[in-house]
Design an enzyme around this catalytic site. Sequence first.
Site, short mmCIF file in Angstrom:
data_model
loop_
_atom_site.label_atom_id
_atom_site.label_comp_id
_atom_site.label_asym_id
_atom_site.label_seq_id
_atom_site.Cartn_x
_atom_site.Cartn_y
_atom_site.Cartn_z
N LYS A 25 0.82 -1.21 0.00
CA LYS A 25 0.00 0.00 0.00
C LYS A 25 0.86 1.26 0.00
CE LYS A 25 -3.06 2.43 3.28
NZ LYS A 25 -2.09 3.37 3.88
N CYS A 125 -6.25 7.89 8.34
CA CYS A 125 -6.27 7.55 9.76
C CYS A 125 -6.22 8.80 10.62
CB CYS A 125 -5.09 6.64 10.10
SG CYS A 125 -5.19 4.99 9.36
#
Length: 431
Positions: A25, A125
């Site tokens: 990722k 996040c």
Amino acid sequence: MGQEVRYRVRGGHALHGTAFIQGAKNAVLPMIGAALLASKGRTVLRNVPVIEDVRRALELAEYVGAKVEFHEAERTIVIDATGLNDPNRAVLPASIASRFRGSVLFIPALMHRMGRARIEGVGGCNLGSRNLDFHYRGFARLGAEVTEDPERKHINVKADNLKGGRLYLDTPSHTGTENLIMAAALTPGTTVIEHAALEPEVLDVIEFLGSMGAKISGGGTGFIKVEGVSELTAVEHTVMPDRIDTGVFAMMTAATGGDVSLVGANLDHLGVARWKLEQMGVQFTQQGAVLRVRRDPNVPLRPINAVTSPFPGFATDLQPPLMALATLAEGESYIREAIFDGRFALADELNKMGAKIEVEGNRAIVHGPSELHGTKVTAHDLRCGAGAIMAGLVAKGETIVSPAYQVDRGHSHFATRLSALGADVVREEVS
């Protein structure tokens, strides 16, 4: 009432078998941004993880004018950025950027291809005081004009007079390093980046940019030098394996007392995490591109002391699953989070399940072993969600982890891969 997408986990099943590790990722997202720097050809990226953050990145690429194909079954992306020439499309809209922190990785391409960029929000996040100021300071040091509206609704970047310069990162952020390298690649003159990140993903991005024609030296040394070139050309590239995906599957195997072969995993990419897990009683065997992970269920896990730090230190992204694993160890474990504050959200969720975890500032004390019991828990962020699912694998009864979106941001086909190893995990939609 809308649909809730969640993970339902029933514990008590040891993991056995073979799992394929996804592409990284943290490498593919900057590569998608870098692909927009190419004014010739079509970029082909292989071994792409089928995750929500990749989908958001491709939405942004299309929004600014690139042609995108995502062949999910083949895990391949094709990007044609030759048409990026309309300054009116140099906008990263809040509708996407607010859910996708990696949107900042698109600014270098918009600066160079369109002369300006506007980012209307950042997402991803929620990690305490983590912010993106150092990216914008770096762009400004290269000659960009960076302005912010009074209410912080968006940030404007104008790039009329870019020139190479000397940059310093207060912390060796992999995203910051990658972003400044991309910004420097087409900037006239020489740019030096000091205190650069050493992560394997950074080296993979440097290799990708080098294939495109960028002149970059010093990768892996913390002192990177970039000689600006006039253009970059699209290439084909295979994304490296995801070391965080590897670490999560290794810890889940250890938690359940299983024996799993991870195809595509590289033990060296785990850094200090490898040694910490071995201290706890986890066994690793690397044979070619296959990493075997096992833990004798009859031998208790040993407690651990761990401090997160940049690579090759213990990865902050593996701290939440380590906390879940530590609840099973016989004795007290001490975990210090030295990268991001606010990253102990999992502690409260694990305590709901019967764990005994005390949080004191940036330190957590895990009193083990605990008998975990299934309940409803919240995935506050991607890594918290993965850690909660891991706890569910060993808990008595049923654990519900939601929202699934947080986990889907970073782990492809998570329930499918775990189920193939014998876990009872379902990703489901409920009203």
